[in-house]
Design an enzyme around this catalytic site. Sequence first.
Site, PDB file in Angstrom:
ATOM      1  N   ASP A 110       0.805  -1.229   0.000  1.00  0.00           N
ATOM      2  CA  ASP A 110       0.000   0.000   0.000  1.00  0.00           C
ATOM      3  C   ASP A 110       0.834   1.273   0.000  1.00  0.00           C
ATOM      4  OD1 ASP A 110       1.017  -0.293   2.517  1.00  0.00           O
ATOM      5  OD2 ASP A 110      -0.891  -0.085   3.567  1.00  0.00           O
ATOM      6  N   LYS A 161       5.772   2.207  15.433  1.00  0.00           N
ATOM      7  CA  LYS A 161       4.699   3.033  16.007  1.00  0.00           C
ATOM      8  C   LYS A 161       4.997   3.514  17.431  1.00  0.00           C
ATOM      9  CE  LYS A 161       1.457   1.270  12.716  1.00  0.00           C
ATOM     10  NZ  LYS A 161       1.903  -0.006  12.173  1.00  0.00           N
ATOM     11  N   ASP A 217       1.709   6.193   2.216  1.00  0.00           N
ATOM     12  CA  ASP A 217       0.994   4.946   2.490  1.00  0.00           C
ATOM     13  C   ASP A 217      -0.463   5.248   2.171  1.00  0.00           C
ATOM     14  OD1 ASP A 217      -0.687   3.070   3.760  1.00  0.00           O
ATOM     15  OD2 ASP A 217       0.844   2.586   5.223  1.00  0.00           O
TER      16      ASP A 217
HETATM   17  N1  GDD Z   1       0.757 -11.680   3.655  1.00  0.00           N
HETATM   18  C1  GDD Z   1       0.469 -10.897   4.681  1.00  0.00           C
HETATM   19  N2  GDD Z   1       0.054 -11.463   5.847  1.00  0.00           N
HETATM   20  N3  GDD Z   1       0.583  -9.553   4.537  1.00  0.00           N
HETATM   21  C2  GDD Z   1       0.254  -8.777   5.587  1.00  0.00           C
HETATM   22  C3  GDD Z   1      -0.191  -9.303   6.825  1.00  0.00           C
HETATM   23  C4  GDD Z   1      -0.294 -10.734   6.946  1.00  0.00           C
HETATM   24  O1  GDD Z   1      -0.670 -11.291   7.979  1.00  0.00           O
HETATM   25  N4  GDD Z   1      -0.442  -8.248   7.653  1.00  0.00           N
HETATM   26  C5  GDD Z   1      -0.152  -7.125   6.965  1.00  0.00           C
HETATM   27  N5  GDD Z   1       0.258  -7.437   5.710  1.00  0.00           N
HETATM   28  C6  GDD Z   1       0.693  -6.512   4.669  1.00  0.00           C
HETATM   29  C7  GDD Z   1      -0.292  -5.393   4.336  1.00  0.00           C
HETATM   30  O2  GDD Z   1      -1.109  -5.734   3.235  1.00  0.00           O
HETATM   31  C8  GDD Z   1       0.640  -4.253   3.929  1.00  0.00           C
HETATM   32  O3  GDD Z   1       0.990  -4.332   2.565  1.00  0.00           O
HETATM   33  C9  GDD Z   1       1.893  -4.505   4.741  1.00  0.00           C
HETATM   34  O4  GDD Z   1       1.836  -5.866   5.160  1.00  0.00           O
HETATM   35  C10 GDD Z   1       1.993  -3.575   5.960  1.00  0.00           C
HETATM   36  O5  GDD Z   1       0.819  -3.682   6.725  1.00  0.00           O
HETATM   37  P1  GDD Z   1      -0.042  -2.400   7.130  1.00  0.00           P
HETATM   38  O6  GDD Z   1      -1.202  -2.872   7.921  1.00  0.00           O
HETATM   39  O7  GDD Z   1      -0.309  -1.538   5.959  1.00  0.00           O
HETATM   40  O8  GDD Z   1       0.990  -1.712   8.125  1.00  0.00           O
HETATM   41  P2  GDD Z   1       1.136  -0.180   8.524  1.00  0.00           P
HETATM   42  O9  GDD Z   1       0.806   0.701   7.384  1.00  0.00           O
HETATM   43  O10 GDD Z   1       0.393   0.033   9.786  1.00  0.00           O
HETATM   44  O11 GDD Z   1       2.722  -0.083   8.869  1.00  0.00           O
HETATM   45  C11 GDD Z   1       3.674  -0.599   7.978  1.00  0.00           C
HETATM   46  O12 GDD Z   1       3.900   0.284   6.893  1.00  0.00           O
HETATM   47  C12 GDD Z   1       4.475   1.571   7.231  1.00  0.00           C
HETATM   48  C13 GDD Z   1       4.688   2.325   5.945  1.00  0.00           C
HETATM   49  O13 GDD Z   1       3.515   2.504   5.304  1.00  0.00           O
HETATM   50  C14 GDD Z   1       5.008  -0.814   8.735  1.00  0.00           C
HETATM   51  O14 GDD Z   1       5.887  -1.505   7.884  1.00  0.00           O
HETATM   52  C15 GDD Z   1       5.635   0.508   9.190  1.00  0.00           C
HETATM   53  O15 GDD Z   1       6.891   0.282   9.777  1.00  0.00           O
HETATM   54  C16 GDD Z   1       5.807   1.417   7.972  1.00  0.00           C
HETATM   55  O16 GDD Z   1       6.323   2.695   8.388  1.00  0.00           O
HETATM   56 MG    MG Z   2       0.001   0.486   5.492  1.00  0.00          MG
END
Ligand code: GDD
Ligand code: MG
Length: 359
Positions: A110, A161, A217
Amino acid sequence: MKALILVGGYGTRLRPLTLSKPKPMVEFANKAMVVRQIEELKKSGVSIIILAVNYRSNVMEKFLKDYEKLLDVKIIVSEENESLGTAGPLALARDILQSDDEPFFVLNSDVVCNFPFDKLLQFHKSHGKEGTILVTKVPNPSAYGVIVSKSNGEIIQFVEKPSVYVSNRINAGIYIFETSILKRIELKPTSIEKEVFPFMAHDKELYCMDLDGFWMDIGQPKDYLTGLALYLDHLQKTASKELSEGPNIIDPVLIDPSAIIGQDCIIGPHVAIGANVLIENGVRISRSCILDGSTIKSYAWIHSSIIGWKSSVGKWCRVNNISVLGEDVTINDEFYINGAKILPHKTISEDIHEPKIIM
Ligand code: GDD
Ligand code: MG
């Protein structure tokens, strides 16, 4: 080279759009998020893509079969029986990832930016350690993974976070790793941000490279729209031929060639109009996205909103303030929609004055 894209998670923050499609398949600037990432990876010499999926994999698999041929890459769907988080999927795909000793990319599905994979690979090779993550700066870092590094790029602290301010440099969700990282990851639900990166940083095996250019994001509507504006500005700066031109357009705007635009409309700036959309006469749209197959009737006014697939916005309607219409929503003529999230297949026949969810 290989890349693994983390396409799991339920995309709840992007509802109601993700009630109809998995998040990576939702179009961003007229292209499914994951397709844009695959195209960019391909440009940097990636030929094997592993999609780490924990939800509706059959939908995604069918959708991407077509792209496999079109983009000439191998797409392997790696399906989790239970959600494995952001690191577990690497263990599940272990055999494919370590089939040779080449480093591989890992992407959150994303995020959008100019995807500098070549530069990332080059920098990664130059320091020779186990991993490199792309970092960017944001004004409010608490919702991200925050990093502190030395001037040579060595990460000394990674906090996911944080509740107290650490730094404004954050994990952009794009990585490159040596296969040796796989020794750190077991086949069970694991967070790469909480259970892998801090230990790599401790071992001085994790480096970072600053991203040059925009980043977002796009996993929630507000950020999706901001990301759309940044991305369209980027296309404009790079003089992309994809952008639309015309007397009724305020740049930058992206309109699919199959869309029909009526007379006396004013479209833009920062608008994406998808395939088979019909925009009737006198419509005003700014900072918004109209997804495939929707109709916007005469003299409607749409600002900072996402109109889901095959929806219809009535004559003289006013839709604004991060309203999101799901698939097949109808707003009857003359209503005012302020910040509502409207679930698929609803018909609206009243004003909605305050942000709320319409079920
Ligand atoms: N296959 C799989 N299985 N993918 C997963 C799972 C899972 O159980 N859980 C989450 N994902 C994927 C989501 O689809 C997304 O592409 C990615 O892992 C990160 O998950 P998000 O839920 O979008 O996390 P976030 O936005 O809160 O935080 C992450 O992204 C930030 C940047 O946008 C972290 O990586 C942060 O450290 C980072 O700054
Ligand atoms: Mg995200």
